[in-house]
Each structure stands twice: as structure tokens, then as C-alpha cells.
Design a protein around this motif. Structure first.
Motif, short mmCIF file in Angstrom:
data_model
loop_
_atom_site.label_atom_id
_atom_site.label_comp_id
_atom_site.label_asym_id
_atom_site.label_seq_id
_atom_site.Cartn_x
_atom_site.Cartn_y
_atom_site.Cartn_z
N GLU A 78 0.81 -1.21 0.00
CA GLU A 78 0.00 0.00 0.00
C GLU A 78 0.85 1.26 0.00
N ASP A 79 2.18 1.09 -0.14
CA ASP A 79 3.06 2.24 -0.06
C ASP A 79 2.82 3.22 -1.20
N GLU A 80 2.34 2.73 -2.36
CA GLU A 80 2.03 3.65 -3.46
C GLU A 80 0.85 4.55 -3.10
N ILE A 81 -0.12 4.00 -2.38
CA ILE A 81 -1.25 4.82 -1.93
C ILE A 81 -0.75 5.85 -0.92
N GLY A 82 0.14 5.41 -0.02
CA GLY A 82 0.70 6.34 0.95
C GLY A 82 1.46 7.48 0.29
N GLN A 83 2.21 7.16 -0.75
CA GLN A 83 2.95 8.20 -1.47
C GLN A 83 2.00 9.15 -2.18
N MET A 84 0.93 8.60 -2.76
CA MET A 84 -0.06 9.44 -3.43
C MET A 84 -0.70 10.41 -2.44
N ILE A 85 -1.07 9.92 -1.27
CA ILE A 85 -1.67 10.77 -0.25
C ILE A 85 -0.67 11.82 0.21
N ARG A 86 0.58 11.44 0.36
CA ARG A 86 1.62 12.38 0.79
C ARG A 86 1.75 13.53 -0.20
N GLU A 87 1.71 13.21 -1.50
CA GLU A 87 1.86 14.26 -2.51
C GLU A 87 0.61 15.11 -2.63
N ARG A 88 -0.56 14.48 -2.66
CA ARG A 88 -1.81 15.24 -2.79
C ARG A 88 -2.09 16.08 -1.56
N GLY A 89 -1.71 15.54 -0.38
CA GLY A 89 -1.96 16.26 0.86
C GLY A 89 -0.82 17.15 1.29
N ARG A 90 0.27 17.16 0.52
CA ARG A 90 1.46 17.96 0.85
C ARG A 90 1.94 17.66 2.27
N GLU A 91 2.08 16.38 2.52
CA GLU A 91 2.42 15.92 3.87
C GLU A 91 3.93 15.92 4.08
N TYR A 92 4.45 17.12 4.27
CA TYR A 92 5.86 17.32 4.57
C TYR A 92 5.96 18.30 5.73
N GLY A 93 6.92 18.07 6.61
CA GLY A 93 7.07 18.93 7.77
C GLY A 93 7.22 20.39 7.38
N ALA A 94 6.48 21.26 8.08
CA ALA A 94 6.48 22.68 7.73
C ALA A 94 7.84 23.32 7.90
N SER A 95 8.58 22.91 8.94
CA SER A 95 9.88 23.53 9.20
C SER A 95 11.04 22.69 8.70
N THR A 96 10.91 21.36 8.76
CA THR A 96 12.03 20.49 8.38
C THR A 96 11.91 19.96 6.96
N GLY A 97 10.69 19.94 6.41
CA GLY A 97 10.51 19.37 5.09
C GLY A 97 10.50 17.86 5.06
N ARG A 98 10.57 17.24 6.24
CA ARG A 98 10.57 15.77 6.30
C ARG A 98 9.24 15.20 5.82
N PRO A 99 9.28 14.15 4.99
CA PRO A 99 8.02 13.53 4.56
C PRO A 99 7.32 12.85 5.74
N ARG A 100 6.01 13.07 5.85
CA ARG A 100 5.24 12.42 6.90
C ARG A 100 4.86 11.01 6.46
N ARG A 101 4.84 10.10 7.40
CA ARG A 101 4.34 8.76 7.16
C ARG A 101 2.81 8.83 7.09
N CYS A 102 2.22 8.10 6.16
CA CYS A 102 0.78 8.19 5.93
C CYS A 102 0.11 6.84 6.15
N GLY A 103 -1.11 6.88 6.64
CA GLY A 103 -1.84 5.65 6.90
C GLY A 103 -3.34 5.87 6.83
N TRP A 104 -4.08 4.78 6.92
CA TRP A 104 -5.54 4.85 6.93
C TRP A 104 -6.03 5.50 8.21
N PHE A 105 -7.24 6.02 8.17
CA PHE A 105 -7.83 6.66 9.34
C PHE A 105 -7.91 5.66 10.49
N ASP A 106 -7.43 6.08 11.65
CA ASP A 106 -7.41 5.22 12.83
C ASP A 106 -8.49 5.71 13.79
N ALA A 107 -9.68 5.12 13.66
CA ALA A 107 -10.79 5.54 14.51
C ALA A 107 -10.56 5.13 15.96
#
Length: 230
Positions: A78-107
Motif C-alpha cells: 500500500e506504499d504507493e497509496i501512501g505516497q499518493m496521499i503524501r503528494e496530494r496532501g502535501r504531507e511534509y514537515g512545515a519547518s524540516t521538510g521531512r516527509p510524513r508517514r501516511c496511513g488509513w484513518f485510525d478511529a
């Protein structure tokens, strides 16, 4: 405190996620302060009864920066889905630029966050990031060593061994970007919002459908709507 005595309204915003709380988070992968709503009282010198409402800010998926247990992380196929979400959601640290790890909603973890913070309602952000998915998973429970877990494990080594229990919902495969009325969402997207609210046991007060401030669905009959009117 002076502003409150004068009858003004004070908005307090937390800067860290609930599970990074030094006491109630995924220790030792936490920050050094209290990040729950109660931490606002501790950090600012506000009496607890001064807090008259708590809004939980929750993505429609889950992210984590850096190390630490992450039961719903998208890995092993599922890492391709995680990468897609990271790019579409711009999931990178605001100050460090580090890519955030992405996962399904954890209710399950979010229910815990709602409990320790006392959420009156939640703001669901980045609904549009999921627009291209055929189906969407939601973690509704945890298993550890074959047994259903009743509460969030307090020890991070146990969290690393958690097996998520998933429910799968259909995607909507239609753009939701910029939608400002709940009725205008695709039926499957509306169902996803309702499902997350049901799982959390907390009403939704706001849905974000894009990066622009105007890309917002505000539910006027929610606690958030009443706060804004007040």
C-alpha cells in the motif's frame, strides 16, 4: 484571564497532536509538553472551567512524523497509496521538510484522543485528498496477540505489535475540491464523513475540501457553528 473577565472570547490552539502528549501519548515517541486540551490550562494558567468547548482537528487519514508506532501505516503493498496521499496532501514537515508517514484513518486511536480531550465536535480536514481512491479503509479496532484490545496500549512496544481491524468503504472517484455544502458532496464522500463521526461518537462541525480557506463545509447546527455565531 483579563480578557475572559471582560467577557471576551479567547481561542487557544494546540501546536502538537494528542498522541504526542508527554503523559498520554505513545511514549517515548512524544514531545516534552502536555498537548491535550487540559494542557491549555496547565500551560496558560487557565482554570479548567474556563474551557467551554473543545474542537478536535482530524485528517481524513492518519499521519506521523519521525519514529514511533503507527498501526495503520500504508506499507507492504500500500506504499504507493501512501505516497499518493503524501503528494496530494502535501504531507511534509512545515519547518524540516521531512516527509510524513501516511496511513488509513485510525478511529480507535482517534476515539482515545476524543476521550482524553473531551471533543465537542471535530473538523475533518483534507477530504479531497482521498478523491482518487477506489476504496478506503478505516481502522475500527485493535488486536494484540489475537485478543481484541479495549483501550490504547500504554507501552509503545505493544503498539508496534498491534494488528488493526479494518472496515472498507467505497471511494467516490469524483473531485470534492472546493465543495462548500454538505449536500453537494458525492454520496460516498458524505457516507464516509458520517461513518467517521459514528465511529468517533463525536459530531462533525467542519469539513475541509481543499487548501484554500474558502474550501470549507461548515455545519451550522454543530457546536462549532454555534460557537461562531456566538
Amino acid at each position: 484571564n483579563r480578557a475572559l473577565r471582560e467577557g471576551q472570547t479567547v481561542l487557544v490552539e494546540g501546536a502538537q497532536a494528542a498522541l504526542l502528549d508527554v503523559d498520554h501519548g505513545t511514549y517515548p515517541f512524544v514531545t516534552s509538553s502536555s498537548t491535550t486540551s487540559g494542557g491549555a490550562c496547565v500551560g496558560l494558567g487557565l482554570a479548567p472551567q474556563r474551557v467551554t468547548g473543545v474542537l478536535g482537528i482530524v485528517r481524513t487519514y492518519t499521519t506521523r512524523v519521525g519514529e514511533g508506532p503507527f498501526p495503520t501505516e500504508m506499507v507492504e503493498g500500500e506504499d504507493e497509496i501512501g505516497q499518493m496521499i503524501r503528494e496530494r496532501g502535501r504531507e511534509y514537515g512545515a519547518s524540516t521538510g521531512r516527509p510524513r508517514r501516511c496511513g488509513w484513518f485510525d478511529a480507535f486511536a482517534t476515539r482515545y484522543a476524543a476521550e482524553i480531550n473531551g471533543f465537542d465536535c471535530v473538523a475533518l480536514t483534507k477530504l479531497d485528498v482521498l478523491d482518487t481512491l477506489d476504496e478506503i479503509k478505516v481502522c475500527v479496532g485493535y488486536q494484540l496477540d489475537g485478543r481484541t484490545v479495549e483501550s490504547l496500549p500504554a507501552v509503545s512496544k505493544d503498539l508496534r505489535r498491534i494488528e488493526p481491524i479494518y472496515e472498507t468503504l467505497p471511494g467516490w472517484k469524483t473531485s470534492t475540491e472546493g465543495v462548500t455544502e454538505l449536500a453537494d458532496l458525492p454520496p460516498a464522500a458524505r457516507a464516509y464523513v458520517d461513518y467517521l463521526s459514528q465511529q468517533l461518537g463525536v459530531p462533525v462541525g467542519l469539513v475541509s475540501t481543499g487548501p484554500d480557506r474558502a474550501h470549507t463545509i461548515l455545519l451550522r447546527d454543530s457546536a462549532l457553528g454555534h460557537w461562531l455565531e456566538d
